[in-house]
Design a protein around this motif. Structure first.
Motif, mmCIF file in Angstrom:
data_model
loop_
_atom_site.group_PDB
_atom_site.id
_atom_site.type_symbol
_atom_site.label_atom_id
_atom_site.label_comp_id
_atom_site.label_asym_id
_atom_site.label_seq_id
_atom_site.Cartn_x
_atom_site.Cartn_y
_atom_site.Cartn_z
ATOM 1 N N GLU A 27 0.746 -1.063 0.064
ATOM 2 C CA GLU A 27 -0.154 -0.141 0.053
ATOM 3 C C GLU A 27 1.052 0.984 -0.230
ATOM 4 O O GLU A 27 1.823 1.292 0.960
ATOM 5 C CB GLU A 27 -1.078 0.042 1.169
ATOM 6 C CG GLU A 27 -1.862 1.262 1.229
ATOM 7 C CD GLU A 27 -2.840 0.973 2.224
ATOM 8 O OE1 GLU A 27 -3.827 2.120 2.527
ATOM 9 O OE2 GLU A 27 -2.683 0.353 3.243
ATOM 10 N N LYS A 72 -5.737 -10.804 1.041
ATOM 11 C CA LYS A 72 -7.113 -10.393 0.806
ATOM 12 C C LYS A 72 -7.644 -9.707 2.081
ATOM 13 O O LYS A 72 -8.282 -8.498 2.090
ATOM 14 C CB LYS A 72 -7.958 -11.516 0.658
ATOM 15 C CG LYS A 72 -9.475 -11.293 0.403
ATOM 16 C CD LYS A 72 -10.262 -12.447 0.008
ATOM 17 C CE LYS A 72 -11.600 -12.037 0.060
ATOM 18 N NZ LYS A 72 -12.311 -13.261 -0.217
ATOM 19 N N ALA A 73 -7.258 -10.166 3.165
ATOM 20 C CA ALA A 73 -7.560 -9.677 4.696
ATOM 21 C C ALA A 73 -7.205 -8.400 4.667
ATOM 22 O O ALA A 73 -7.472 -7.438 5.642
ATOM 23 C CB ALA A 73 -7.054 -11.036 5.784
ATOM 24 N N ASP A 74 -5.892 -7.975 4.277
ATOM 25 C CA ASP A 74 -5.338 -6.619 4.631
ATOM 26 C C ASP A 74 -5.684 -5.685 3.632
ATOM 27 O O ASP A 74 -5.324 -4.642 3.779
ATOM 28 C CB ASP A 74 -3.870 -6.866 4.389
ATOM 29 C CG ASP A 74 -3.196 -7.862 5.494
ATOM 30 O OD1 ASP A 74 -3.713 -8.045 6.551
ATOM 31 O OD2 ASP A 74 -1.978 -8.233 5.476
ATOM 32 N N ILE A 75 -6.342 -5.932 2.601
ATOM 33 C CA ILE A 75 -6.848 -4.913 1.441
ATOM 34 C C ILE A 75 -8.151 -3.973 2.291
ATOM 35 O O ILE A 75 -9.073 -4.787 2.614
ATOM 36 C CB ILE A 75 -7.208 -5.515 0.254
ATOM 37 C CG1 ILE A 75 -6.086 -6.240 -0.274
ATOM 38 C CG2 ILE A 75 -7.933 -4.609 -0.531
ATOM 39 C CD1 ILE A 75 -6.173 -7.063 -1.615
ATOM 40 N N PRO A 76 -7.915 -2.792 2.293
ATOM 41 C CA PRO A 76 -9.076 -2.046 2.905
ATOM 42 C C PRO A 76 -10.468 -2.085 1.927
ATOM 43 O O PRO A 76 -10.207 -2.350 0.923
ATOM 44 C CB PRO A 76 -8.491 -0.583 2.940
ATOM 45 C CG PRO A 76 -7.079 -0.697 2.477
ATOM 46 C CD PRO A 76 -6.718 -2.083 1.820
ATOM 47 N N ASP A 77 -11.578 -2.081 2.629
ATOM 48 C CA ASP A 77 -12.742 -2.028 2.081
ATOM 49 C C ASP A 77 -13.163 -0.521 1.503
ATOM 50 O O ASP A 77 -13.843 -0.432 0.269
ATOM 51 C CB ASP A 77 -13.766 -2.082 2.925
ATOM 52 C CG ASP A 77 -14.018 -3.765 3.595
ATOM 53 O OD1 ASP A 77 -13.484 -4.579 2.815
ATOM 54 O OD2 ASP A 77 -14.318 -3.667 4.616
ATOM 55 N N SER A 78 -12.364 0.447 1.932
ATOM 56 C CA SER A 78 -12.297 1.589 1.180
ATOM 57 C C SER A 78 -11.176 2.591 1.111
ATOM 58 O O SER A 78 -10.516 2.144 1.768
ATOM 59 C CB SER A 78 -13.473 2.326 1.692
ATOM 60 O OG SER A 78 -13.472 2.647 3.097
#
Length: 78
Positions: A27, A72-78
């Motif tokens: 990121e 996947k678990a570390d990708i922010p929703d927004s």
């Protein structure tokens, strides 16, 4: 622009002990993501769907399934 953090497991955590297979996702400080993967533009450019495009300065990069699933678990929703 700076790398803020790794997204997902490190290559070592995914079993890369040799340093030869190190796909990675990061990121960035501007909210975008950077990807280390295998360059595959020549192979996949003609396979892009009709509604996809690539600028001359862009490359198609392949990241292993495990790399993305573990991120996947570390990708922010927004």
């Amino acid at each position: 622009m700076k790398i803020l953090r790794r997204i997902g497991a490190s290559p070592r955590e995914r079993g890369s002990l040799s340093g030869e297979t190190c796909p990675d996702i990061f990121e960035l400080s501007d909210g975008n993501f950077a990807v280390i993967g295998t360059e595959a533009t020549a192979t996949l450019d003609t396979e892009l769907p009709h509604d996809a495009a690539r600028a001359d300065y862009e490359r198609i990069v392949v990241v292993s399934r495990e790399t993305l699933i573990r991120a996947k678990a570390d990708i922010p929703d927004s």
